[in-house]
Design a protein around this motif. Structure first.
Motif, PDB file in Angstrom:
ATOM      1  N   LEU A   1      89.646 120.446  30.100  1.00 36.82           N
ATOM      2  CA  LEU A   1      88.798 119.637  29.233  1.00 36.82           C
ATOM      3  C   LEU A   1      89.618 118.695  28.353  1.00 36.82           C
ATOM      4  CD1 LEU A   1      86.018 118.890  28.191  1.00 36.82           C
ATOM      5  CD2 LEU A   1      86.155 120.848  26.634  1.00 36.82           C
ATOM      6  N   ALA A   2      90.764 119.144  27.857  1.00 37.85           N
ATOM      7  CA  ALA A   2      91.594 118.294  26.992  1.00 37.85           C
ATOM      8  C   ALA A   2      91.986 117.001  27.705  1.00 37.85           C
ATOM      9  CB  ALA A   2      92.835 119.051  26.538  1.00 37.85           C
ATOM     10  N   ALA A   3      92.327 117.084  28.982  1.00 40.19           N
ATOM     11  CA  ALA A   3      92.698 115.891  29.747  1.00 40.19           C
ATOM     12  C   ALA A   3      91.494 114.970  29.927  1.00 40.19           C
ATOM     13  CB  ALA A   3      93.265 116.290  31.106  1.00 40.19           C
ATOM     14  N   ILE A   4      90.331 115.557  30.157  1.00 36.92           N
ATOM     15  CA  ILE A   4      89.105 114.768  30.306  1.00 36.92           C
ATOM     16  C   ILE A   4      88.794 114.036  29.005  1.00 36.92           C
ATOM     17  CG2 ILE A   4      86.610 114.916  30.677  1.00 36.92           C
ATOM     18  CD1 ILE A   4      88.279 115.383  33.245  1.00 36.92           C
TER      19      ILE A   4
ATOM     20  N   LEU B   1      79.704 115.516  21.003  1.00 42.38           N
ATOM     21  CA  LEU B   1      78.644 116.383  20.499  1.00 42.38           C
ATOM     22  C   LEU B   1      78.390 117.578  21.413  1.00 42.38           C
ATOM     23  CD1 LEU B   1      76.038 113.649  19.505  1.00 42.38           C
ATOM     24  CD2 LEU B   1      77.701 114.794  18.010  1.00 42.38           C
ATOM     25  N   GLU B   2      78.570 117.365  22.715  1.00 40.61           N
ATOM     26  CA  GLU B   2      78.228 118.410  23.685  1.00 40.61           C
ATOM     27  C   GLU B   2      79.022 118.185  24.963  1.00 40.61           C
ATOM     28  OE1 GLU B   2      74.260 119.640  26.245  1.00 40.61           O
ATOM     29  OE2 GLU B   2      73.995 118.705  24.290  1.00 40.61           O
ATOM     30  N   VAL B   3      79.420 119.292  25.605  1.00 36.65           N
ATOM     31  CA  VAL B   3      80.118 119.224  26.886  1.00 36.65           C
ATOM     32  C   VAL B   3      79.528 120.282  27.809  1.00 36.65           C
ATOM     33  CG1 VAL B   3      82.315 119.488  28.105  1.00 36.65           C
ATOM     34  CG2 VAL B   3      82.282 118.491  25.812  1.00 36.65           C
ATOM     35  N   GLU B   4      79.249 119.885  29.036  1.00 38.43           N
ATOM     36  CA  GLU B   4      78.819 120.828  30.068  1.00 38.43           C
ATOM     37  C   GLU B   4      79.649 120.571  31.314  1.00 38.43           C
ATOM     38  OE1 GLU B   4      74.654 120.342  30.835  1.00 38.43           O
ATOM     39  OE2 GLU B   4      74.067 121.062  28.857  1.00 38.43           O
ATOM     40  N   LEU B   5      79.917 121.633  32.054  1.00 36.74           N
ATOM     41  CA  LEU B   5      80.542 121.517  33.367  1.00 36.74           C
ATOM     42  C   LEU B   5      79.502 121.967  34.371  1.00 36.74           C
ATOM     43  CD1 LEU B   5      82.994 121.036  35.218  1.00 36.74           C
ATOM     44  CD2 LEU B   5      83.652 123.418  34.786  1.00 36.74           C
ATOM     45  N   GLU B   6      79.233 121.103  35.354  1.00 35.43           N
ATOM     46  CA  GLU B   6      78.206 121.405  36.346  1.00 35.43           C
ATOM     47  C   GLU B   6      78.767 121.242  37.749  1.00 35.43           C
ATOM     48  OE1 GLU B   6      74.969 118.750  35.475  1.00 35.43           O
ATOM     49  OE2 GLU B   6      74.283 119.994  33.807  1.00 35.43           O
TER      50      GLU B   6
ATOM     51  N   TYR C   1      81.986 116.993  34.680  1.00 36.55           N
ATOM     52  CA  TYR C   1      81.837 117.202  33.240  1.00 36.55           C
ATOM     53  C   TYR C   1      80.779 116.225  32.749  1.00 36.55           C
ATOM     54  CZ  TYR C   1      86.204 119.905  32.668  1.00 36.55           C
ATOM     55  OH  TYR C   1      87.187 120.855  32.713  1.00 36.55           O
ATOM     56  N   GLU C   2      79.845 116.723  31.949  1.00 43.22           N
ATOM     57  CA  GLU C   2      78.832 115.874  31.329  1.00 43.22           C
ATOM     58  C   GLU C   2      79.027 115.967  29.819  1.00 43.22           C
ATOM     59  OE1 GLU C   2      74.252 116.514  31.011  1.00 43.22           O
ATOM     60  OE2 GLU C   2      74.719 115.739  33.008  1.00 43.22           O
TER      61      GLU C   2
ATOM     62  N   ALA D   1      85.261 116.044  37.595  1.00 49.45           N
ATOM     63  CA  ALA D   1      86.158 117.053  37.026  1.00 49.45           C
ATOM     64  C   ALA D   1      87.499 117.170  37.760  1.00 49.45           C
ATOM     65  CB  ALA D   1      85.460 118.410  36.958  1.00 49.45           C
ATOM     66  N   PRO D   2      87.550 117.034  39.085  1.00 48.35           N
ATOM     67  CA  PRO D   2      88.851 117.125  39.753  1.00 48.35           C
ATOM     68  C   PRO D   2      89.780 115.943  39.477  1.00 48.35           C
ATOM     69  CG  PRO D   2      87.090 117.699  41.282  1.00 48.35           C
ATOM     70  CD  PRO D   2      86.438 117.128  40.046  1.00 48.35           C
ATOM     71  N   SER D   3      89.230 114.727  39.325  1.00 48.50           N
ATOM     72  CA  SER D   3      90.080 113.541  39.205  1.00 48.50           C
ATOM     73  C   SER D   3      90.122 112.932  37.808  1.00 48.50           C
ATOM     74  CB  SER D   3      89.599 112.460  40.177  1.00 48.50           C
ATOM     75  OG  SER D   3      88.354 111.925  39.751  1.00 48.50           O
ATOM     76  N   GLY D   4      89.091 113.191  36.994  1.00 48.42           N
ATOM     77  CA  GLY D   4      89.002 112.572  35.674  1.00 48.42           C
ATOM     78  C   GLY D   4      88.370 111.193  35.695  1.00 48.42           C
ATOM     79  N   THR D   5      87.896 110.755  36.846  1.00 48.08           N
ATOM     80  CA  THR D   5      87.267 109.443  36.970  1.00 48.08           C
ATOM     81  C   THR D   5      85.894 109.445  36.295  1.00 48.08           C
ATOM     82  OG1 THR D   5      88.368 109.057  39.082  1.00 48.08           O
ATOM     83  CG2 THR D   5      86.423 107.713  38.613  1.00 48.08           C
ATOM     84  N   ILE D   6      85.652 108.446  35.451  1.00 44.79           N
ATOM     85  CA  ILE D   6      84.340 108.315  34.817  1.00 44.79           C
ATOM     86  C   ILE D   6      83.359 107.801  35.864  1.00 44.79           C
ATOM     87  CG2 ILE D   6      82.990 107.102  33.066  1.00 44.79           C
ATOM     88  CD1 ILE D   6      85.509 107.109  31.304  1.00 44.79           C
ATOM     89  N   LEU D   7      82.286 108.553  36.063  1.00 44.21           N
ATOM     90  CA  LEU D   7      81.291 108.213  37.069  1.00 44.21           C
ATOM     91  C   LEU D   7      80.159 107.375  36.500  1.00 44.21           C
ATOM     92  CD1 LEU D   7      81.024 111.740  38.713  1.00 44.21           C
ATOM     93  CD2 LEU D   7      82.378 109.786  39.518  1.00 44.21           C
TER      94      LEU D   7
END
Length: 82
Positions: A23-26, A39-44, A52-53, A70-76
């Protein structure tokens, strides 16, 4: 996004196995594109991948929802949260 939520223990295991970024890298990567308070973090798990949302309160006072691979850190996706 309507995926299956991932719990803390499974998320930790996925990071240890190298299947997702911590999460820190994200947060470092997202913070450069969407500055503000998280404010909020979810992993789905959705459509065969981990996402990560995040909900971020921007400096402009608006809440934005950010989806990150989550695997690459790319913003979708970045969109205003209604």
């Amino acid at each position: 996004m309507a995926g299956d939520d991932i719990g803390h223990q499974e998320a930790r295991r996925l990071v240890q196995e190298g299947r997702i970024l911590p999460l820190a890298a994200i947060l470092d990567g997202v913070g450069q594109k969407v500055p503000g308070e998280v404010l909020e973090v979810e992993l789905e798990f959705d459509d065969g991948t981990y996402v990560y949302e995040l909900k971020i309160l921007g400096r402009n006072g608006r809440v934005q929802e950010v989806e990150v691979d989550a695997p690459s850190g790319t913003i979708l996706k970045i969109e205003d949260d209604d």
